[in-house]
Motif scaffolding. Structure first.
Motif, PDB file in Angstrom:
ATOM      1  N   GLU A 427      -8.128   2.665   9.713  1.00 17.41           N
ATOM      2  CA  GLU A 427      -8.336   1.269  10.094  1.00 17.41           C
ATOM      3  C   GLU A 427      -7.628   0.963  11.418  1.00 17.41           C
ATOM      4  O   GLU A 427      -6.491   1.379  11.645  1.00 17.41           O
ATOM      5  N   GLU A 428      -8.317   0.215  12.296  1.00 24.92           N
ATOM      6  CA  GLU A 428      -7.743  -0.097  13.610  1.00 24.92           C
ATOM      7  C   GLU A 428      -6.538  -1.017  13.487  1.00 24.92           C
ATOM      8  O   GLU A 428      -5.539  -0.832  14.173  1.00 24.92           O
ATOM      9  N   ARG A 429      -6.606  -2.009  12.614  1.00 24.84           N
ATOM     10  CA  ARG A 429      -5.481  -2.917  12.421  1.00 24.84           C
ATOM     11  C   ARG A 429      -4.392  -2.247  11.594  1.00 24.84           C
ATOM     12  O   ARG A 429      -4.646  -1.751  10.511  1.00 24.84           O
ATOM     13  N   ARG A 430      -3.186  -2.245  12.091  1.00 27.05           N
ATOM     14  CA  ARG A 430      -2.079  -1.573  11.425  1.00 27.05           C
ATOM     15  C   ARG A 430      -1.869  -2.112  10.024  1.00 27.05           C
ATOM     16  O   ARG A 430      -1.618  -1.359   9.087  1.00 27.05           O
ATOM     17  N   GLN A 431      -1.978  -3.447   9.865  1.00 22.65           N
ATOM     18  CA  GLN A 431      -1.697  -4.029   8.559  1.00 22.65           C
ATOM     19  C   GLN A 431      -2.766  -3.685   7.535  1.00 22.65           C
ATOM     20  O   GLN A 431      -2.556  -3.846   6.332  1.00 22.65           O
ATOM     21  N   ASN A 432      -3.927  -3.201   7.988  1.00 22.32           N
ATOM     22  CA  ASN A 432      -4.982  -2.799   7.058  1.00 22.32           C
ATOM     23  C   ASN A 432      -4.827  -1.353   6.596  1.00 22.32           C
ATOM     24  O   ASN A 432      -5.459  -0.941   5.624  1.00 22.32           O
ATOM     25  N   ARG A 433      -4.026  -0.579   7.328  1.00 21.64           N
ATOM     26  CA  ARG A 433      -3.833   0.820   6.957  1.00 21.64           C
ATOM     27  C   ARG A 433      -2.768   0.932   5.871  1.00 21.64           C
ATOM     28  O   ARG A 433      -1.734   0.270   5.949  1.00 21.64           O
ATOM     29  N   PRO A 434      -2.982   1.766   4.860  1.00 19.13           N
ATOM     30  CA  PRO A 434      -1.965   1.931   3.820  1.00 19.13           C
ATOM     31  C   PRO A 434      -0.765   2.694   4.346  1.00 19.13           C
ATOM     32  O   PRO A 434      -0.892   3.551   5.236  1.00 19.13           O
ATOM     33  N   SER A 435       0.419   2.381   3.824  1.00 17.01           N
ATOM     34  CA  SER A 435       1.617   3.139   4.154  1.00 17.01           C
ATOM     35  C   SER A 435       1.544   4.486   3.453  1.00 17.01           C
ATOM     36  O   SER A 435       0.719   4.699   2.561  1.00 17.01           O
ATOM     37  N   MET A 436       2.439   5.415   3.846  1.00 15.72           N
ATOM     38  CA  MET A 436       2.432   6.722   3.195  1.00 15.72           C
ATOM     39  C   MET A 436       2.772   6.593   1.718  1.00 15.72           C
ATOM     40  O   MET A 436       2.278   7.353   0.886  1.00 15.72           O
ATOM     41  N   LYS A 437       3.605   5.594   1.377  1.00 17.70           N
ATOM     42  CA  LYS A 437       3.910   5.365  -0.032  1.00 17.70           C
ATOM     43  C   LYS A 437       2.648   4.942  -0.772  1.00 17.70           C
ATOM     44  O   LYS A 437       2.368   5.428  -1.881  1.00 17.70           O
ATOM     45  N   GLU A 438       1.874   4.032  -0.159  1.00 14.00           N
ATOM     46  CA  GLU A 438       0.636   3.576  -0.786  1.00 14.00           C
ATOM     47  C   GLU A 438      -0.388   4.703  -0.868  1.00 14.00           C
ATOM     48  O   GLU A 438      -1.154   4.794  -1.834  1.00 14.00           O
ATOM     49  N   VAL A 439      -0.397   5.603   0.158  1.00  9.26           N
ATOM     50  CA  VAL A 439      -1.303   6.754   0.121  1.00  9.26           C
ATOM     51  C   VAL A 439      -0.951   7.652  -1.054  1.00  9.26           C
ATOM     52  O   VAL A 439      -1.830   8.102  -1.801  1.00  9.26           O
ATOM     53  N   ALA A 440       0.365   7.919  -1.216  1.00  9.64           N
ATOM     54  CA  ALA A 440       0.801   8.765  -2.335  1.00  9.64           C
ATOM     55  C   ALA A 440       0.431   8.138  -3.674  1.00  9.64           C
ATOM     56  O   ALA A 440      -0.040   8.822  -4.594  1.00  9.64           O
ATOM     57  N   GLU A 441       0.626   6.802  -3.786  1.00  6.42           N
ATOM     58  CA  GLU A 441       0.281   6.111  -5.026  1.00  6.42           C
ATOM     59  C   GLU A 441      -1.227   6.180  -5.285  1.00  6.42           C
ATOM     60  O   GLU A 441      -1.660   6.344  -6.426  1.00  6.42           O
ATOM     61  N   GLU A 442      -2.027   6.041  -4.206  1.00  7.04           N
ATOM     62  CA  GLU A 442      -3.479   6.075  -4.355  1.00  7.04           C
ATOM     63  C   GLU A 442      -3.950   7.460  -4.806  1.00  7.04           C
ATOM     64  O   GLU A 442      -4.838   7.586  -5.648  1.00  7.04           O
TER      65      GLU A 442
END
Length: 470
Positions: A427-442
């Motif tokens: 995602e171009e907008r930073r706030q729309n991209r998941p953090s690495m923590k959220e990626v791991a949770e996903e």
């Protein structure tokens, strides 16, 4: 502000947040709506706030207009730039259909500075079997069943529905939409920061959290719009042709949270704050032992500032190119031959990087290179190519055929879910991209769904074998 290694500087680096002071605002905050404050940049009128951040004050209550409906705002948190809206309720106690089904659910305008956050847990109710082909958790272990089966809950009409699904919002496909429809799911609800380990009676009230992007400096027509020149100057916006903004006078900087031109105050007494003698004495008492740390902090600060200034400069230049129209600067288009020459035939010592997690994950799923000039001209960039395929609802077409061949339905769903996760990371907008923590949770979430469905399939096969043997 020039940084030098002195005892006073150490005090500053240790207590900068406590000694931060704002100057006179160059924007007008909107009046309270009933008893609810309206923080900048939210705007309830044409002469206050930022006009790109419009909400409404309706009979003393704040409401938020989407593309196709209106929702009540239940809370606003300006410190994290988010507010919560009330999701649509069921049409009646006898039907599992939400009132905004006629509007296809929640649809935000993607050109406005608002988007759905990843803090929302969405429960889709009364779904058709078409949802079984989606990356959502529609298994019997899905959290939506716990909610629908709660005897004292408002979702009791949905208990007998054939299917329900659960997912965490905020990815690329749900940043601006929570979709309900007859051919998918006809009802939904949402919970912010839900702890799934809690019993339903301890869940928070339903809510859908929306965040807003940090605002730019306010638009101005003349210098009189900028505090009469006390703190800012009306000048042309380099990122938008024909637009003027109130840019803060040096050494002041723009604070997008409070809508102020601010500065760092080094003299506690001159900041109009309470006496901080005890605090300063306590900090200076350990100066000798921690002077080395202050020097390291200075070096890191300088490095951070250089990186931040370079990023801001590149962002401005990028916006100028993307927004070029007629009188703007035209973007230079390079041919494959020119790029090959500039990179010395793609020599490794000219490699700038191999991409972030999203690009790496796409390379693994597609078995293709991040940059490949053997693809069509518009598809040289793998990220852009996959994003286009997602928009055309053809994500599985780019998955490596070797992975697809002989794959089970469960494996195909897992690949699709990972593909959507990878696109979300782009995602171009930073706030729309998941953090690495959220990626791991996903990823853990996807694995748990796969395991649950695998167990369900295995149990079903065992049951069928038992029936056959009998």
């Amino acid at each position: 502000m020039k940084l030098t290694v002195t005892p006073k500087l150490f005090i500053f680096t240790a207590a900068a947040l406590l000694l931060f002071a704002g100057c006179v605002s160059s924007v007008k905050r909107c009046d309270d709506c009933g008893n609810t404050p309206v923080p900048y940049p939210l705007s309830t009128g044409p002469t206050c706030g930022d006009q790109s951040y419009k909400i409404r004050c309706d009979a003393g209550s704040l409401v938020f207009d989407t593309l196709n409906n209106t929702y009540a705002i239940t809370s606003v948190n300006p410190s994290i730039q988010r507010f919560v809206i009330q999701p649509a309720t069921l049409l009646s106690n006898a039907t599992c259909v939400t009132s905004d089904l006629v509007h296809d659910g929640v649809k935000l305008n993607s050109s406005l500075p608002f988007n759905v956050t990843s803090s929302n847990t969405i429960l889709y109710l009364n779904c058709t079997n078409d949802l079984l082909r989606s990356p959502l958790n529609c298994s019997p272990a899905s959290l939506c069943h716990v909610y629908a089966n709660y005897s004292n809950g408002v979702a009791r009409p949905c208990k007998e529905a054939p299917l329900c699904c659960t997912f965490r919002a905020g990815g690329s496909s749900t940043s601006y939409m929570i979709r309900v429809r007859q051919s998918g799911c006809s009802a939904y609800t949402s919970f912010v920061n839900l702890d799934p380990s809690l019993p339903v009676e301890r869940w928070p009230q339903p809510g859908l959290e929306i965040q807003w992007v940090s605002p730019r400096e306010p638009v101005c027509g003349s210098q009189s719009d900028c505090d009469d020149g006390r703190n800012s100057t009306c000048g042309p916006d380099p990122a938008a042709s024909g637009v003027n903004r109130c840019f803060c006078n040096s050494p002041l900087v723009w604070d997008p949270v409070d809508g102020l031109c601010v500065k760092y105050c080094q003299d506690a007494k001159g900041c109009g704050k309470a006496d901080r003698t005890a605090l300063i004495a306590g900090l200076t008492s350990g100066l000798g032992a921690t002077l080395l740390l202050s020097i390291i902090a200075i070096l890191l600060y300088k490095r951070h500032r250089r990186i931040k200034e370079a990023q801001d400069r590149l962002a401005r230049e990028r916006e100028e190119i993307l927004n070029a129209n007629g009188g703007g600067r035209a973007a230079k288009l390079f041919t494959g031959k020119e790029i090959k020459k500039a990179t010395h035939d793609f020599a490794r010592d000219r490699l700038l990087g191999s991409g972030g997690f999203g690009v790496v994950l796409l390379e693994l799923l597609t078995s293709q290179k991040a940059i490949d000039f053997n693809r069509e001209a518009d598809d040289v960039n793998l990220a852009i190519y996959v994003q286009r395929m997602v928009e055309e609802e053809r994500l599985m077409d780019v998955i490596d055929p070797m992975l697809r061949e002989g794959a089970s339905t469960l494996e195909m769903e897992t690949m699709k879910a990972l593909g959507f996760l990878a696109v979300g990371c782009l995602e171009e907008r930073r706030q729309n991209r998941p953090s690495m923590k959220e990626v791991a949770e996903e990823i853990e979430y996807i694995i748990s769904i796969a395991k649950a469905k695998a167990v369900e399939t295995s149990s079903y096969e065992v049951s069928m074998d038992t029936e056959i043997s009998n």
